[in-house]
Write a protein that holds these residues in place. Sequence first.
Motif, PDB file in Angstrom:
ATOM      1  N   LEU A 113       0.586  -1.294  -0.086  1.00 34.65           N
ATOM      2  CA  LEU A 113       0.060  -0.052  -0.061  1.00 34.65           C
ATOM      3  C   LEU A 113       0.952   1.255   0.024  1.00 34.65           C
ATOM      4  N   ARG A 114       1.997   1.068   0.667  1.00 30.98           N
ATOM      5  CA  ARG A 114       3.095   2.364   0.815  1.00 30.98           C
ATOM      6  C   ARG A 114       3.635   2.364  -0.437  1.00 30.98           C
ATOM      7  N   ARG A 115       3.933   1.315  -1.006  1.00 28.48           N
ATOM      8  CA  ARG A 115       4.887   1.235  -2.230  1.00 28.48           C
ATOM      9  C   ARG A 115       4.255   0.546  -3.423  1.00 28.48           C
ATOM     10  N   PRO A 116       3.130   0.848  -4.235  1.00 27.02           N
ATOM     11  CA  PRO A 116       2.710  -0.203  -4.866  1.00 27.02           C
ATOM     12  C   PRO A 116       3.658  -0.785  -5.910  1.00 27.02           C
ATOM     13  N   GLU A 117       4.687  -0.041  -6.384  1.00 25.65           N
ATOM     14  CA  GLU A 117       5.495  -0.591  -7.353  1.00 25.65           C
ATOM     15  C   GLU A 117       6.777  -1.734  -7.036  1.00 25.65           C
ATOM     16  N   LEU A 118       6.563  -1.821  -5.497  1.00 31.97           N
ATOM     17  CA  LEU A 118       7.647  -2.716  -4.769  1.00 31.97           C
ATOM     18  C   LEU A 118       7.104  -4.141  -5.115  1.00 31.97           C
ATOM     19  N   ASP A 119       8.390  -5.105  -5.300  1.00 29.69           N
ATOM     20  CA  ASP A 119       8.166  -6.595  -5.140  1.00 29.69           C
ATOM     21  C   ASP A 119       8.582  -6.842  -3.615  1.00 29.69           C
ATOM     22  N   VAL A 120       7.314  -7.293  -3.134  1.00 31.73           N
ATOM     23  CA  VAL A 120       7.363  -7.706  -1.806  1.00 31.73           C
ATOM     24  C   VAL A 120       7.228  -9.361  -1.423  1.00 31.73           C
ATOM     25  N   ARG A 121       8.129  -9.936  -0.954  1.00 31.55           N
ATOM     26  CA  ARG A 121       8.042 -11.402  -0.631  1.00 31.55           C
ATOM     27  C   ARG A 121       8.151 -11.657   0.819  1.00 31.55           C
ATOM     28  N   THR A 122       7.521 -12.517   1.322  1.00 31.88           N
ATOM     29  CA  THR A 122       7.492 -13.029   2.705  1.00 31.88           C
ATOM     30  C   THR A 122       8.063 -14.533   2.898  1.00 31.88           C
ATOM     31  N   GLU A 123       8.542 -14.475   4.192  1.00 33.70           N
ATOM     32  CA  GLU A 123       8.920 -15.884   4.634  1.00 33.70           C
ATOM     33  C   GLU A 123       8.741 -16.091   6.208  1.00 33.70           C
ATOM     34  N   VAL A 124       8.235 -17.236   6.517  1.00 34.79           N
ATOM     35  CA  VAL A 124       8.116 -17.468   7.868  1.00 34.79           C
ATOM     36  C   VAL A 124       9.068 -18.490   8.255  1.00 34.79           C
ATOM     37  N   LEU A 125      10.040 -18.301   9.369  1.00 30.83           N
ATOM     38  CA  LEU A 125      11.135 -19.337   9.620  1.00 30.83           C
ATOM     39  C   LEU A 125      10.928 -19.836  11.015  1.00 30.83           C
ATOM     40  N   THR A 126      11.286 -21.231  11.182  1.00 33.11           N
ATOM     41  CA  THR A 126      11.086 -21.751  12.461  1.00 33.11           C
ATOM     42  C   THR A 126      12.285 -21.856  13.234  1.00 33.11           C
ATOM     43  N   GLU A 127      12.722 -20.677  13.697  1.00 32.67           N
ATOM     44  CA  GLU A 127      14.136 -20.579  14.605  1.00 32.67           C
ATOM     45  C   GLU A 127      14.099 -19.542  15.255  1.00 32.67           C
ATOM     46  N   GLU A 128      15.134 -19.444  16.032  1.00 35.30           N
ATOM     47  CA  GLU A 128      15.278 -18.201  17.080  1.00 35.30           C
ATOM     48  C   GLU A 128      15.775 -16.849  16.137  1.00 35.30           C
ATOM     49  N   PRO A 129      14.813 -15.708  16.241  1.00 34.29           N
ATOM     50  CA  PRO A 129      15.054 -14.779  15.579  1.00 34.29           C
ATOM     51  C   PRO A 129      16.375 -14.251  15.457  1.00 34.29           C
ATOM     52  N   GLU A 130      17.106 -14.294  16.405  1.00 32.49           N
ATOM     53  CA  GLU A 130      18.553 -13.728  16.387  1.00 32.49           C
ATOM     54  C   GLU A 130      19.195 -14.326  15.139  1.00 32.49           C
ATOM     55  N   TYR A 131      19.161 -15.731  15.303  1.00 35.95           N
ATOM     56  CA  TYR A 131      20.212 -16.389  14.272  1.00 35.95           C
ATOM     57  C   TYR A 131      19.600 -16.242  12.929  1.00 35.95           C
ATOM     58  N   ALA A 132      18.118 -16.364  12.767  1.00 35.87           N
ATOM     59  CA  ALA A 132      17.590 -16.047  11.203  1.00 35.87           C
ATOM     60  C   ALA A 132      17.859 -15.096  10.796  1.00 35.87           C
ATOM     61  N   LEU A 133      17.876 -13.841  11.338  1.00 43.62           N
ATOM     62  CA  LEU A 133      18.310 -12.657  10.821  1.00 43.62           C
ATOM     63  C   LEU A 133      19.732 -12.194  10.564  1.00 43.62           C
ATOM     64  N   VAL A 134      20.517 -13.028  11.504  1.00 39.22           N
ATOM     65  CA  VAL A 134      21.988 -12.619  11.227  1.00 39.22           C
ATOM     66  C   VAL A 134      22.179 -13.419   9.806  1.00 39.22           C
ATOM     67  N   ARG A 135      21.652 -14.589   9.757  1.00 46.41           N
ATOM     68  CA  ARG A 135      21.705 -15.480   8.340  1.00 46.41           C
ATOM     69  C   ARG A 135      21.233 -14.883   7.367  1.00 46.41           C
ATOM     70  N   GLU A 136      20.108 -13.978   7.513  1.00 43.96           N
ATOM     71  CA  GLU A 136      19.532 -13.201   6.438  1.00 43.96           C
ATOM     72  C   GLU A 136      20.391 -12.305   5.998  1.00 43.96           C
ATOM     73  N   SER A 137      21.183 -11.711   6.790  1.00 46.60           N
ATOM     74  CA  SER A 137      22.076 -10.564   6.514  1.00 46.60           C
ATOM     75  C   SER A 137      23.173 -10.936   5.628  1.00 46.60           C
ATOM     76  N   ARG A 138      23.326 -12.111   5.568  1.00 48.85           N
ATOM     77  CA  ARG A 138      24.422 -12.783   4.375  1.00 48.85           C
ATOM     78  C   ARG A 138      24.091 -12.535   2.978  1.00 48.85           C
ATOM     79  N   SER A 139      22.736 -12.294   2.724  1.00 45.97           N
ATOM     80  CA  SER A 139      22.295 -12.426   1.384  1.00 45.97           C
ATOM     81  C   SER A 139      21.345 -11.262   1.310  1.00 45.97           C
TER      82      SER A 139
END
Length: 290
Positions: A75-101
């Motif tokens: 709604l804020r940025r209609p032109e944006l390509d938005v993707r979602t992901e639900v991960l079953t792990e501790e958020p700290e570790y998941a986000l650090v891993r996400e930061s690699r890519s």
Amino acid sequence: MALPMVVGVDGSEPSLRAVDWAADEAALRGVPLRVVYASLWEHYEGTSIAEGLAKPDEQVLAEDIVDTAARRARLRRPELDVRTEVLTEEPEYALVRESRSASVLVTGTRGRSGLAEALLGSVSLIVAGHAQCPMVVVRGTHDKQAQAGTRGRIVVGVGEKPAGSAAVRFAFDEARRRGVPVEAVRAWRWPAREATDDALTAGEPARLHEQLAVEALHAAFQDVPADVASHRRTVEGPTRSVLVDASRYADLLVVGARRRPGHFGLQLGRVAHGVLHHSACPVAIVPEKG
């Protein structure tokens, strides 16, 4: 392929403000926005099943959180390509891993713990100390939406090793995208041990330390682009206090963080730790080499 902007969400108001900021930033960069929720809900014993959905309540909640955040971003940025992901792990570790890519990792100030917003949430604090890409913690507003930049400047703190600073380069790149100037700030102190009662020499130590601060600013500007307006400022005082004061007039405060390879303990120095807790605007923590 351009790396996505990643934003961590948990359904709290601070995380939704982070979604707003990340959507604007992803649109500026022309990259996809990846909305991530992480939790160990599947490992909880006795998790109830949501009626009629054959899914655990926590899974239904997680999917609702990322779907709500994605709708908000679109709604804020209609032109944006938005993707979602639900991960079953501790958020700290998941986000650090996400930061690699990721091009940039974005979080809010705190989660759903109910702590005062002046305090940084434990997830954001841990991730900020270990993220492999620049990380932005969205601070500085207490309504339910992130405000577009209105102060018209990016502030960057110049550290002990200014030459080739990744934080300075990041600040200039952000300023170019936004069409605003950069203000580079270097704090300096007059050590108490150099104090003197001799009126004729009392000013010499102060002038020396101020000159070293000026030289650090000069070194930081050696490799920066000439097409971005910039200002340099030296300020006497504790670095944390100087940068927090400067954040009141900035759309983004940028500081560097040097990593210690192989060390998983707290990686943030006192300056980064302090501004993450008290800045009046979003803070970018940029990994520095060495």
